[in-house]
Design a protein around this motif. Structure first.
Motif, mmCIF file in Angstrom:
data_model
loop_
_atom_site.group_PDB
_atom_site.id
_atom_site.type_symbol
_atom_site.label_atom_id
_atom_site.label_comp_id
_atom_site.label_asym_id
_atom_site.label_seq_id
_atom_site.Cartn_x
_atom_site.Cartn_y
_atom_site.Cartn_z
ATOM 1 N N ASN A 91 3.867 10.320 -6.590
ATOM 2 C CA ASN A 91 4.491 11.594 -6.227
ATOM 3 C C ASN A 91 5.857 11.758 -6.870
ATOM 4 N N ALA A 92 6.643 10.685 -6.946
ATOM 5 C CA ALA A 92 7.968 10.766 -7.564
ATOM 6 C C ALA A 92 7.874 11.059 -9.060
ATOM 7 N N GLY A 98 4.825 5.761 7.530
ATOM 8 C CA GLY A 98 3.522 5.172 7.208
ATOM 9 C C GLY A 98 3.404 3.732 7.657
ATOM 10 N N ASN A 99 4.437 2.944 7.413
ATOM 11 C CA ASN A 99 4.385 1.540 7.850
ATOM 12 C C ASN A 99 4.434 1.416 9.363
ATOM 13 N N LEU A 100 5.129 2.329 10.042
ATOM 14 C CA LEU A 100 5.076 2.340 11.500
ATOM 15 C C LEU A 100 3.654 2.642 11.977
ATOM 16 N N GLY A 112 12.070 11.394 -0.193
ATOM 17 C CA GLY A 112 11.205 11.972 0.842
ATOM 18 C C GLY A 112 9.941 11.154 1.040
ATOM 19 N N GLU A 113 9.345 10.711 -0.056
ATOM 20 C CA GLU A 113 8.143 9.874 0.016
ATOM 21 C C GLU A 113 8.460 8.508 0.619
ATOM 22 N N LEU A 114 9.593 7.960 0.244
ATOM 23 C CA LEU A 114 9.999 6.668 0.793
ATOM 24 C C LEU A 114 10.133 6.745 2.311
ATOM 25 N N VAL A 162 0.816 -1.220 0.000
ATOM 26 C CA VAL A 162 0.000 0.000 0.000
ATOM 27 C C VAL A 162 0.848 1.268 0.000
ATOM 28 N N CYS A 163 2.102 1.166 0.412
ATOM 29 C CA CYS A 163 2.946 2.362 0.422
ATOM 30 C C CYS A 163 3.559 2.648 -0.944
#
Length: 174
Positions: free
Chosen positions: A107-108, A144-146, A135-137, A99-100
């Motif tokens: 965005n990239a 996000g995964n946290l 930055g998105e990563l 999902v990430c």
């Protein structure tokens, strides 16, 4: 025509409000060619609920407006977030770790064009794609995964039962 569920609207509005608050709070690092938008961590929420799709999209739109972004960034930045959120929602049944990926990629690919043509950033597009992608990563895959892992144990209490079985494998596409 089916009525919109109040819970759906409330969830979307709360997600949008949190996105806006994080974008404005961290405004110095949320905009520019090298950016780390903390609010992008919320782009994993389509794993839990469809309400996150309009939530993060509206949040991005409002965050860009309040952050003083030019019109192309307001429009195309919000569209990048919408596209990423929609694709994330579609991938939620395949793997929670996937999902990430859509928000990072959309965005990239889109934001470097916005930076070049809306802001006049002279850097080469591959460099801008790399900086935005990193930055998105960090924001989506890292924070996000946290967030996703923190919410998993209480997902039914937070998001309800309708989307609580999102991690159950299904055939793709749905």
């Amino acid at each position: 025509m089916k009525r919109l569920d109040t819970g759906f609207l409330v969830q979307g509005a709360v997600i949008a409000a949190i996105y806006v608050a994080l974008t404005v709070l961290f405004a110095p690092i949320s905009f520019g060619p090298i950016q780390f938008r903390v609010s992008e961590a919320l782009c994993v929420l389509p794993y839990f609920t469809l309400a996150a799709v309009p939530g993060v999209s509206a949040g991005c739109l409002l965050g860009n407006i309040l952050g003083g972004a030019p019109l192309p960034d307001i429009l195309f930045g919000s569209l990048a977030t919408l596209l990423g959120a929609l694709l994330s929602y579609r991938l939620r049944s395949v793997s929670r770790w996937l999902v990430c990926v859509p928000p990072i990629l959309t965005n990239a690919l889109i934001i470097p064009l916005v930076l070049r043509y809306a802001y006049g950033v002279p850097d080469m597009l591959p460099y801008l794609a790399l900086t935005v992608g990193i930055g998105e990563l960090l924001a989506v895959a890292g924070l996000g995964n946290l967030l996703l892992l923190a919410l998993l144990p209480n997902r039914t209490q937070i998001f309800g039962k309708a989307d609580a079985s999102a991690d159950r494998p299904r055939v793709f596409p749905r």
